[in-house]
Design an enzyme around this catalytic site. Structure first.
Site, PDB file in Angstrom:
ATOM      1  N   GLY A   1       0.828  -1.203   0.000  1.00  0.00           N
ATOM      2  CA  GLY A   1       0.000   0.000   0.000  1.00  0.00           C
ATOM      3  C   GLY A   1       0.854   1.242   0.000  1.00  0.00           C
ATOM      4  N   ASN A   2       0.244   2.382   0.283  1.00  0.00           N
ATOM      5  CA  ASN A   2       0.995   3.638   0.304  1.00  0.00           C
ATOM      6  C   ASN A   2       0.444   4.564   1.376  1.00  0.00           C
ATOM      7  OD1 ASN A   2      -1.048   5.541  -0.990  1.00  0.00           O
ATOM      8  ND2 ASN A   2      -0.931   3.911  -2.505  1.00  0.00           N
ATOM      9  N   ARG A   3       1.056   5.731   1.508  1.00  0.00           N
ATOM     10  CA  ARG A   3       0.776   6.615   2.636  1.00  0.00           C
ATOM     11  C   ARG A   3      -0.370   7.603   2.412  1.00  0.00           C
ATOM     12  NH1 ARG A   3       6.483   9.137   4.140  1.00  0.00           N
ATOM     13  NH2 ARG A   3       5.230  10.108   5.781  1.00  0.00           N
TER      14      ARG A   3
END
Ligand code: CTP
Ligand code: CA
Length: 229
Positions: A33-35
């Site tokens: 995933g990412n931030r």
């Protein structure tokens, strides 16, 4: 820019906003995933609703409460985000891709939890590239006059400055506007404030000074509205 009671200048317009970050599952409990927090996309949805638009918000893994008066569709993966955005875009006057889709997904997915090997070895994860939603909806426009907006979070590198990379991304995606963020310090993620430059395919350059994500949202809708037929 302060707007106590917003002018309903988007009334009669139907808009789609994507927000958050997609997840690509390796097994039932793990993902890539990412931030992305979803704050900027939610601010865009709220601002458009306040200005009278009919808003569909496609939210990927966002934990924020649903904005009032907005239709919220929840997705997890880039493939789900693509399907939801493409179908919502069919009837939209504008689409803003504020979401951060995971660029890659694992080629294989395990239906059971991946276990550690006794010999101390680690699994290799093979990845495949995900579809580019912004490029797809920009190149196959659902309707004439539709305004499409992308975001470009850039650090700048040996090949170009933040703005040069943003300009190149605008051309590559084929969208009408791109909102360029300098993320060199990693500061924008989850932050209340944002600073950006909005570049137009028509050559327009709009500097948006450091301010709330709501103020940036209104500046983006101003640019969208100016390009609506
Ligand atoms: N985007 C998209 N589909 C993807 C990846 C990105 O629609 N699979 C959209 C994002 O929502 C954003 C814009 O494209 O509006 C730019 O995203 P970004 O990650 O900066 O672009 P990429 O083409 O993925 O390039 P990079 O290699 O810099 O990550
Ligand atoms: Ca990307």
């Amino acid at each position: 820019l302060s707007r106590g009671v917003a002018t309903p200048d988007l009334s009669g317009k139907s808009v789609v906003v994507s927000a958050g970050g997609t997840r690509e599952y390796l097994d039932p409990v793990r993902f890539l995933g990412n931030r992305s927090s979803g704050l900027q996309g939610y601010a865009l949805a709220r601002a458009a609703a306040a200005r009278g638009a009919e808003v569909t918000l496609v939210a990927a893994n966002v934990t924020l409460p649903d904005p009032a008066g907005v239709k919220v569709l929840r997705v997890e993966t880039t493939a789900q985000l693509r399907d939801a955005v493409v179908s919502a875009a069919a009837g939209a006057d504008a689409v803003v891709m504020a979401a951060a889709p995971a660029d890659f997904r694992p080629v294989s997915h395990s239906d059971t939890k991946i276990k550690k090997a006794d010999d101390g070895s680690a699994p290799a994860i093979e990845l495949a590239q995900n579809p580019d939603i912004l490029a797809e909806i920009s190149h196959d426009r659902a309707r004439g006059g539709q305004v499409i907006v992308g975001f470009a979070a850039e650090t700048g590198d040996a090949t170009g400055t933040v703005l040069e990379l943003g300009r190149a991304k605008l051309a590559r995606k084929g969208c009408d506007l791109i909102v360029v963020n300098d993320v060199s310090g990693g500061a924008v993620f989850g932050a209340a404030d944002n600073q950006a430059v909005i570049l137009g395919a028509d050559g327009a350059v709009t500097d948006v000074p450091l301010g709330s994500k709501g103020a940036l949202a209104h500046a983006i809708w101003d640019q969208v509205l100016a390009r609506m037929p």
